[in-house]
Motif scaffolding. Structure first.
Motif, short mmCIF file in Angstrom:
data_model
loop_
_atom_site.label_atom_id
_atom_site.label_comp_id
_atom_site.label_asym_id
_atom_site.label_seq_id
_atom_site.Cartn_x
_atom_site.Cartn_y
_atom_site.Cartn_z
N ASP A 195 13.60 66.90 6.06
CA ASP A 195 14.96 67.44 6.11
C ASP A 195 15.58 67.19 7.48
N ALA A 196 14.83 67.49 8.53
CA ALA A 196 15.35 67.35 9.89
C ALA A 196 15.69 65.89 10.21
N ALA A 197 14.97 64.97 9.59
CA ALA A 197 15.23 63.55 9.81
C ALA A 197 16.37 63.02 8.95
N GLY A 198 16.88 63.85 8.04
CA GLY A 198 17.98 63.43 7.19
C GLY A 198 17.58 62.56 6.02
N VAL A 199 16.29 62.59 5.63
CA VAL A 199 15.82 61.79 4.51
C VAL A 199 16.21 62.48 3.20
N GLY A 200 16.71 61.70 2.26
CA GLY A 200 16.94 62.21 0.91
C GLY A 200 15.65 62.09 0.13
N PHE A 201 15.08 63.20 -0.31
CA PHE A 201 13.72 63.14 -0.84
C PHE A 201 13.45 64.24 -1.86
N THR A 202 12.41 64.00 -2.65
CA THR A 202 11.69 65.04 -3.37
C THR A 202 10.24 64.93 -2.93
N SER A 203 9.58 66.07 -2.81
CA SER A 203 8.22 66.11 -2.29
C SER A 203 7.53 67.30 -2.91
N GLU A 204 6.46 67.05 -3.66
CA GLU A 204 5.86 68.14 -4.42
C GLU A 204 4.36 67.92 -4.59
N ILE A 205 3.68 69.02 -4.83
CA ILE A 205 2.26 68.99 -5.17
C ILE A 205 2.13 68.86 -6.68
N TYR A 206 1.31 67.90 -7.11
CA TYR A 206 1.06 67.73 -8.54
C TYR A 206 -0.08 68.67 -8.95
N PRO A 207 0.18 69.62 -9.83
CA PRO A 207 -0.83 70.64 -10.15
C PRO A 207 -2.12 70.06 -10.70
N GLY A 208 -3.23 70.65 -10.28
CA GLY A 208 -4.52 70.30 -10.84
C GLY A 208 -5.03 68.92 -10.48
N THR A 209 -4.55 68.35 -9.36
CA THR A 209 -4.95 66.98 -9.00
C THR A 209 -5.76 66.97 -7.71
N VAL A 210 -6.56 65.91 -7.58
CA VAL A 210 -7.29 65.66 -6.34
C VAL A 210 -6.90 64.27 -5.85
N HIS A 211 -7.33 63.95 -4.64
CA HIS A 211 -6.96 62.69 -4.02
C HIS A 211 -7.38 61.51 -4.91
N GLY A 212 -6.42 60.62 -5.19
CA GLY A 212 -6.69 59.45 -6.01
C GLY A 212 -6.34 59.62 -7.47
N PHE A 213 -5.55 60.64 -7.80
CA PHE A 213 -5.35 61.02 -9.19
C PHE A 213 -4.69 59.97 -10.07
N THR A 214 -4.02 58.98 -9.49
CA THR A 214 -3.35 57.97 -10.32
C THR A 214 -4.31 56.88 -10.81
N MET A 215 -5.50 56.81 -10.26
CA MET A 215 -6.37 55.67 -10.49
C MET A 215 -7.38 55.95 -11.61
N SER A 216 -7.19 55.29 -12.75
CA SER A 216 -8.00 55.60 -13.93
C SER A 216 -9.41 55.05 -13.86
N ASP A 217 -9.71 54.24 -12.85
CA ASP A 217 -11.08 53.72 -12.71
C ASP A 217 -11.90 54.54 -11.72
N THR A 218 -11.46 55.77 -11.42
CA THR A 218 -12.20 56.66 -10.53
C THR A 218 -12.34 58.04 -11.17
N ASP A 219 -13.27 58.82 -10.62
CA ASP A 219 -13.47 60.18 -11.14
C ASP A 219 -12.41 61.15 -10.63
N ALA A 220 -11.46 60.66 -9.82
CA ALA A 220 -10.33 61.49 -9.38
C ALA A 220 -9.18 61.48 -10.38
N PHE A 221 -9.25 60.64 -11.38
CA PHE A 221 -8.11 60.40 -12.27
C PHE A 221 -7.67 61.65 -13.01
N SER A 222 -6.34 61.81 -13.08
CA SER A 222 -5.71 62.87 -13.85
C SER A 222 -4.65 62.25 -14.74
N ALA A 223 -4.83 62.33 -16.05
CA ALA A 223 -3.84 61.77 -16.97
C ALA A 223 -2.49 62.43 -16.79
N SER A 224 -2.47 63.74 -16.60
CA SER A 224 -1.20 64.44 -16.40
C SER A 224 -0.57 64.07 -15.07
#
Length: 244
Positions: A195-224
């Motif tokens: 905000d202070a830098a004037g960036v237009g953004f959305t920034s949120e925590i994705y519930p129930g996720t751990v690091h790497g959640f987008t990667m379906s070839d790892t045990d961190a994957f979260s379909a949601s």
């Protein structure tokens, strides 16, 4: 979905890469996609093809090309708990050697290459990234505000360079954080810096996720988590880039 293997000239040599794009004979908005630390592999090819199917030319570089062509390290088909330690022992030196100066130099080459492709529309592009690739995406947007209209980072250490990184970003941004990576208090501090830098953004925590959640070839994957990633990324690109 057509894909092609490419060689991108950089100040330090040739970076191998691949691109996915619609087979329409028309020009499309460009998207630079940075992989996570595990690099280019089938899951990244699938994600690039998925994004290209929405009307984008998606360029995915091997950011560790200085250490060799893809695959820079040999990966198992599935990165679970047993394999993770050994894989990370190989990946972390590559990440450590990929300095901010190298990122900026390579980013200039990637963007110039992307803008020069006959399949890509004139005008600004988007940059997205995963894990360390998300930090590279933010560094790229900060270094090239005149060329990057949208930036997205997922389960990424976007605050690693401090709030000064955000001061030159003019792109619209979305940051999707893993619940295991950041506390609500840390999220609030990060968002106040944006905000202070004037960036237009959305920034949120994705519930129930751990690091790497987008990667379906790892045990961190979260379909949601992956679905939420697409639900945030696609509208960001639609708002920020010419029609795909």
């Amino acid at each position: 979905m057509p894909t092609t293997t490419l060689q991108i000239p950089t100040a330090d040599g040739l970076a191998d890469a691949f691109a996915a794009f619609p087979d329409s004979g028309r020009r499309h908005p460009g998207v630079l996609m940075y992989p996570d630390g595990f690099g280019i592999r089938p899951v990244l090819r699938d994600m690039a093809a998925e994004l290209a199917g929405h009307g984008y030319y998606v360029l995915v570089p091997n950011v560790f090309y200085r250490h060799g062509p893809t695959p820079v390290i040999e990966l198992p088909d599935y990165i679970g708990e047993e394999a993770r330690f050994g894989v990370m022992a190989q990946v972390m030196p590559l990440i450590g050697a990929h300095t901010a100066e190298r990122v900026r130099s390579d980013a200039a080459a990637y963007l110039a290459f992307l803008n020069g492709r006959p399949e890509v529309d004139d005008g600004p592009v988007a940059v997205t990234g995963y894990c360390i690739g998300g930090l590279l995406a933010m560094r790229t947007a900060a270094a090239h505000p005149d060329k990057v209209a949208a930036v997205a980072a997922f389960h990424a250490p976007v605050g690693a360079d401090g709030p000064g990184l955000f001061s030159t970003i003019t792109a619209q941004a979305h940051l999707g954080h893993a619940e295991g990576d950041i506390t609500p208090e840390e999220l609030g501090e990060l968002n106040r810096s944006l905000d202070a830098a004037g960036v237009g953004f959305t920034s949120e925590i994705y519930p129930g996720t751990v690091h790497g959640f987008t990667m379906s070839d790892t045990d961190a994957f979260s379909a949601s988590g992956l679905r939420r990633h697409w639900d945030r990324l696609l509208p960001l690109l639609e708002r920020s880039l010419p029609a795909g």
